[in-house]
Design a protein around this motif. Structure first.
Motif, PDB file in Angstrom:
ATOM      1  N   LYS A 280       0.827  -1.165   0.119  1.00  0.00           N
ATOM      2  CA  LYS A 280       0.225  -0.072   0.152  1.00  0.00           C
ATOM      3  C   LYS A 280       0.897   1.171   0.160  1.00  0.00           C
ATOM      4  O   LYS A 280       1.795   1.451   0.989  1.00  0.00           O
ATOM      5  N   LEU A 281       0.586   2.172  -0.780  1.00  0.00           N
ATOM      6  CA  LEU A 281       1.413   3.379  -1.136  1.00  0.00           C
ATOM      7  C   LEU A 281       0.776   4.235  -0.287  1.00  0.00           C
ATOM      8  O   LEU A 281      -0.524   4.505   0.123  1.00  0.00           O
ATOM      9  N   GLY A 282       1.799   5.536   0.346  1.00  0.00           N
ATOM     10  CA  GLY A 282       1.447   6.596   0.950  1.00  0.00           C
ATOM     11  C   GLY A 282       1.674   7.832   0.163  1.00  0.00           C
ATOM     12  O   GLY A 282       1.746   7.935  -1.069  1.00  0.00           O
ATOM     13  N   VAL A 283       1.498   8.925   0.589  1.00  0.00           N
ATOM     14  CA  VAL A 283       1.685  10.098  -0.125  1.00  0.00           C
ATOM     15  C   VAL A 283       3.012  10.830  -0.138  1.00  0.00           C
ATOM     16  O   VAL A 283       3.325  11.922  -0.422  1.00  0.00           O
ATOM     17  N   SER A 284       4.191  10.278   0.785  1.00  0.00           N
ATOM     18  CA  SER A 284       5.413  10.717   0.597  1.00  0.00           C
ATOM     19  C   SER A 284       6.390   9.760  -0.128  1.00  0.00           C
ATOM     20  O   SER A 284       6.371   8.696   0.004  1.00  0.00           O
ATOM     21  N   LYS A 285       7.365  10.583  -0.810  1.00  0.00           N
ATOM     22  CA  LYS A 285       8.474   9.998  -1.865  1.00  0.00           C
ATOM     23  C   LYS A 285       9.789  10.199  -1.020  1.00  0.00           C
ATOM     24  O   LYS A 285       9.818  11.449  -0.341  1.00  0.00           O
TER      25      LYS A 285
END
Length: 524
Positions: A280-285
């Motif tokens: 699951k991806l988040g919003v921070s790179k």
């Protein structure tokens, strides 16, 4: 599809850190139906191509569709100088004064009547004490925050952030939305802001300088342009035919043969195996880049192993991922991951036309292979197979179809295809002579293309001035410490170089013998 939120606005003269990550998508602007109240003139608009529309629609809070680049200069660059260059050169592309506006029937380019250069070209500063290593980490954090922050959809989708003081010079971070052009074209646009001397002559033909001898290597590495030129443009015509016809059934009946086989093959590919690189991806790179490699040494390894420069670099990247994953307890026996690789479908001298003109192929990364030479051989074998396939032109047509399809078809298709790979990998050859911007020498350059759908990892390789630069961008939930991956890139290449130097130059390099030698050396 709702657009992502805008980055917060700050005065152009203020020294700031990167904008905070927004948490909720904002509504996309709709086309005005009437003339502007003040002028009585409707803003100029033109239709967006279907492929560019597809990239506009791929925007997600977890994966902003931006191409992010970092240019590092040996001498300080002033904000006023940068604005002058942007005004004269970047804005000579009329497209960058326009913003994309989507409605029920598609998307259009619309002139921004309130265009403000001060909003698009910003001055920023890095926190912390001066020092080469600490400044690099601070710049990586700064770029990470920018790569996590979507652009403001009410304005043209691009921004430049100037860090005036960085390692004795300056750094420039550029963010441009993918719907304007593909990564190969946008790298050339960024290079068009530079000169080949500190004090260029007015008559200097910059395009001839930074495009010289560059189009052919791109084609050879990904197996695109040479093949399509031999076909006399037939493949590109097929791609355009696919663009005009969103019906898969009609497509198969009309094209048939090899094109249909490639499409069936792409659809039938199994999902990439579960690993720590998927989740699951988040919003921070998070971004990081490695110390550069010597390009001549990379070429020497390629010649000794009967492979290309691109094969060597991708094998080193696979080795770096393998080492990182093993250290974190990931079981890798026999595992192969895929990376989607962009394939350029036009000569670089046509980059000024902007737009997205590339296809995608699936490259296998044998992270489960412990033998560095055999890993290189497997990457080379896969690349050779791709050179003889039409995967790229199929992908180009599918992207066009996605740009025409109604919701939720693009979302479903994007999710399906993104499950078939764990990374996006790009390799762009840059100029081999020094470049300058406003008299400041361009020391290093790095860039990252966005990831799509559920993919959370991007690998970028760019050559400049006889050196190869490797960078990584990753979802912070998957790889919170990308520097631990990029430092392994050099180590993996050193292994390949060592084995090459120890082998016989008269005979092909034996993978098993080389690996035994490596293990023997490591144990002593």
């Amino acid at each position: 599809m709702a657009a992502a939120p805008a980055a917060p606005v700050t005065p152009a003269s203020e020294s700031v850190s990167a904008p905070k990550q927004a948490s909720r998508p904002a509504a996309k602007p709709r086309l005005k139906r009437s003339a502007d109240a003040a002028t009585g003139v409707r803003p100029k608009r033109e239709p967006m191509s279907k492929v560019d529309t597809a990239w506009l629609r791929m925007e997600r809070p977890t994966n902003p569709m931006m191409i992010t680049g970092v240019l590092m200069f040996a001498e300080p660059l002033q904000l006023a100088q940068l604005k002058k260059i942007i005004q004269q050169r970047f804005l000579s592309y009329a497209r960058f004064r326009q913003k994309p506006v989507e409605n029920a029937t598609g998307a259009q380019w619309v002139d921004d009547e309130h265009f403000d250069l001060d909003w698009h070209v910003r001055l920023s500063g890095l926190p912390g004490r001066p020092g080469k290593s600490s400044e690099k980490r601070a710049l990586e954090r700064f770029v990470s925050n920018l790569a996590s922050s979507p652009l403001d959809p009410t304005k043209p989708l691009w921004q430049f952030h100037l860090v005036e003081r960085y390692q004795g010079g300056s750094a420039l971070v550029a963010r441009i939305h993918h719907c304007y052009a593909d990564g190969i074209a946008l790298v050339q646009v960024l290079l068009s802001l530079t000169d080949t001397s500190r004090e260029p002559k007015p008559s200097a033909r910059l395009d001839k300088a930074w495009l010289k001898h560059e189009a052919a290597p791109v084609a050879r590495r990904v197996g695109a342009m040479q093949r399509y030129m031999k076909l006399g443009g037939k493949a590109l015509e097929q791609g355009m035919a696919m663009m005009q016809d969103p019906s898969l059934a009609t497509l198969l009946a009309k094209e048939g043969g090899d094109i249909a086989k490639e499409l069936v093959h792409a659809l039938a590919l199994p999902d990439d195996p579960p690993s720590m690189l998927r989740g699951k991806l988040g919003v921070s790179k998070r971004v990081a880049w490695a110390e550069p490699l010597d390009l001549e040494e990379v070429k020497a390894v390629g010649r000794a192993c009967g492979s290309t420069v691109n094969d060597v670099l991708m094998a080193a990247a696979a080795g770096a991922l393998r080492s990182y994953m093993l250290e974190r307890g990931e079981p890798l026996d026999g595992m192969t991951l895929r990376a989607t690789v962009p394939v350029n479908l036009r000569p670089l001298e046509h980059a000024k036309k902007l737009g997205n003109h590339f296809g995608l192929v699936f490259l296998e990364l044998p992270v489960g292979e412990g033998n560095p030479i055999r890993r290189l051989q497997r990457v080379a074998d896969c690349m050779n197979q791709l050179k003889n396939s039409r995967q790229a032109i199929v992908a180009f047509g599918l992207l066009a179809a996605l740009g025409m399809a109604p919701h939720p078809v693009p979302e479903l298709a994007l999710e399906m295809f993104s499950r078939k790979a764990s990374a996006v990998a790009t390799n762009v050859p840059g100029p081999q002579q020094p470049l300058y911007m406003a008299g400041s020498e361009l020391r290093d350059i790095m860039f990252w293309v966005p990831q799509t759908g559920s993919i959370g990892l991007g690998l970028s390789i760019l050559s400049y001035r006889g050196q190869v630069h490797f960078g990584l961008i990753a979802d912070a939930r998957l790889i919170p410490d990308p520097d631990a991956v990029v430092r392994r890139f050099g180590e993996e290449f050193e292994r390949l170089l060592y084995l090459t130097m120890m082998g016989s130059w008269e005979l092909p390099l034996d993978a098993d013998a080389a690996f035994a030698l490596l293990q023997e050396t490591a144990s002593t």
